[in-house]
Scaffold this motif. Structure first.
Motif, short mmCIF file in Angstrom:
data_model
loop_
_atom_site.label_atom_id
_atom_site.label_comp_id
_atom_site.label_asym_id
_atom_site.label_seq_id
_atom_site.Cartn_x
_atom_site.Cartn_y
_atom_site.Cartn_z
N LYS A 22 0.84 -1.21 0.00
CA LYS A 22 0.00 0.00 0.00
C LYS A 22 0.87 1.25 0.00
CE LYS A 22 -4.05 -1.88 2.36
NZ LYS A 22 -4.85 -1.86 3.61
N GLN A 23 1.94 1.23 0.79
CA GLN A 23 2.83 2.38 0.85
C GLN A 23 3.57 2.57 -0.46
OE1 GLN A 23 2.88 4.59 3.40
NE2 GLN A 23 4.13 5.83 2.05
N ARG A 24 4.01 1.49 -1.07
CA ARG A 24 4.68 1.58 -2.37
C ARG A 24 3.73 2.14 -3.43
NH1 ARG A 24 7.36 -3.96 -3.93
NH2 ARG A 24 7.60 -2.83 -5.88
N LYS A 25 2.48 1.68 -3.40
CA LYS A 25 1.48 2.18 -4.34
C LYS A 25 1.26 3.67 -4.13
CE LYS A 25 -3.30 1.62 -5.83
NZ LYS A 25 -4.57 0.92 -5.63
N LYS A 26 1.14 4.08 -2.89
CA LYS A 26 0.93 5.50 -2.58
C LYS A 26 2.11 6.33 -3.08
CE LYS A 26 0.02 8.60 1.28
NZ LYS A 26 -0.13 8.72 2.74
N ASN A 27 3.33 5.84 -2.86
CA ASN A 27 4.52 6.56 -3.30
C ASN A 27 4.56 6.69 -4.82
OD1 ASN A 27 5.38 6.82 -0.66
ND2 ASN A 27 6.81 5.12 -0.75
#
Length: 93
Positions: A22-27
């Motif tokens: 999720k964090q990678r997607k957000k970044n």
């Protein structure tokens, strides 16, 4: 000898991996958004420079007056040019 993980441990590990994804997607979404914003800004600057060069515009109000005056003429002109280009695409020589 490897000890297998309990179902609870496997769930916890999957939850951790999901949060990382999720964090990678957000970044990545932030990067894409920034790239799009930079390209839009660049386009606006280039368009403004062309407008200024060709019409000697001094203020945003002058630019607006010119844009309103020529809006329909330009739309009609571009429509015709796009038809011409579509009918006779440039050849890659």
């Amino acid at each position: 000898m490897s000890i297998s993980k309990s179902p609870e441990e496997k769930l916890a590990e999957l939850d951790r991996k999901m949060e990382q994804l999720k964090q990678r997607k957000k970044n990545l979404q932030v990067k894409v958004s920034q790239k799009e914003r930079k390209q839009r800004t660049r386009n606006l600057i280039e368009i403004g420079a062309i407008f200024n060069k060709n019409f000697d515009v001094q203020t945003p109000n002058e630019a607006e007056l010119i844009a309103v005056e020529f809006r329909e003429k330009v739309k009609s002109f571009l429509k015709e040019k796009r038809k011409e280009i579509a009918a006779n695409p440039p050849s890659d020589s």
